[in-house]
Design a protein around this motif. Structure first.
Motif: not given
Length: 336
Positions: A268-280, A258-266
């Motif tokens: 994996a969430a980084l590319p999604s946040n980066s793609a959704a971010a729009v630079p100024q 479960e700890l490993m799963d949580s780390k992988l989810k964290q």
């Protein structure tokens, strides 16, 4: 001074035994006129008020509360105000020797009366009592810098001060009391006494006293010593005896996954946040509106992340077996 008319700082707050006559009260604070000074207009002030309320040379309104502290200004009577405050400075005030002599004869309580001293003397003799014979006077310990009553100082320095020096009965070194247990007789300390020995605190019933070298070597392999779980980097906070590690890894396999799963989810969430971010585009400018292409890219990233999670869930059993096999290999390597 040699006439005993000037108060030492240690007795400046001495309290009179009986009611204080009005002419011996400070015109500003109403306390005894210790080290009295007089203004040019006749107002008497104590040393504390002179020092705390007046400037050395710059004139300020007199802090006294007598009629002599104000003058009638005939030129301002037509404007409705007929009084002007007299201004003074420390330089314009002079020692009031007559008042000082009278105050010196006042019978006062020892300034340490609240601590327990019951002595009453003339104020001129009180400083000598405080400095030389008052057992209730506080002194600062030269070693630890704490304030200690004079009557307790000998006991403090000989048996209570945490910085007192003690002789080690094993190596005869002089060691500070606070360091005796924390470092000098601590087998894990680099400055441990070379002749000090102790049993292992984890398996003391079976071990014999050891010196520092043997102690450090023993701790590295002591089966009863609590050690950190190798999955602590994932978030496992368990401290387990070395002999129980294998059982811990088997019993906690699900929680480790479960700890490993949580780390992988964290992660994996980084590319999604980066793609959704729009630079100024520029400082202070509003971000450009998302386009259809941007929406398709975000959706595609989310779809790929979801696919990764589905594959990971199917491989959880294999991951568990791999982790257990890796643990066994590490233990085999340690034994060889």
């Amino acid at each position: 001074s040699k006439h005993g008319l000037r108060a030492a700082s240690s007795v400046s707050a001495a309290r009179p035994v009986s009611d204080l006559p009005a002419h011996l009260q400070c015109s500003s604070c109403s306390k005894p006129l210790f080290n009295a000074r007089q203004t040019p207009h006749g107002c008497r002030l104590c040393q504390a008020c002179i020092t705390g309320l007046l400037h050395e040379v710059e004139k300020r309104p007199c802090p006294g509360h007598t009629e002599t502290c104000t003058l009638r200004d005939h030129h301002s009577e037509e404007d409705g105000g007929g009084e002007v405050e007299i201004e003074v400075s420390r330089a314009t005030c002079f020692p009031d020797m007559a008042t000082r002599r009278e105050v010196a004869k006042l019978r006062v309580r020892c300034p340490n009366c609240d601590a327990g001293c019951s002595v009453q003397l003339e104020w001129a003799r009180m400083d000598q009592h405080v400095q030389q014979s008052c057992d209730w006077h506080s002194l600062r310990c030269e070693q630890c810098k704490e304030l200690i009553l004079k009557k307790d100082m000998q006991r403090h320095t000989s048996s209570e001060c945490r910085h007192r020096k003690e002789t080690c009965d094993l190596c005869s070194q002089l060691v500070t009391h606070s360091e005796m247990e924390t470092s000098h007789r601590n087998l894990q300390s680099d400055v441990c006494c070379p002749r000090f020995s102790a049993r292992c605190p984890h398996c003391s019933e079976r071990s014999t006293p050891m010196d520092r070298r043997g102690y450090v070597a023993h701790l590295s392999e002591c089966p009863e010593r609590p050690v950190e779980c190798k999955y602590s980097h994932l978030g496992c906070r368990a401290m387990v005896r070395r002999s129980d590690l294998e059982r811990h890894y088997k019993d906690s396999m699900d929680s480790h996954l479960e700890l490993m799963d949580s780390k992988l989810k964290q992660a994996a969430a980084l590319p999604s946040n980066s793609a959704a971010a729009v630079p100024q585009s520029s400082a202070g400018a509003a971000p450009p509106a998302p386009t259809a292409a941007d929406g398709r890219e975000v959706a595609d990233v989310k779809r790929r992340v979801g696919s990764v999670f589905e594959q990971f869930k199917k491989l959880q059993v294999n991951v568990a077996n791999w982790a257990h096999s890796t643990m066994e290999l590490e233990q085999l390597a340690d034994r060889t």
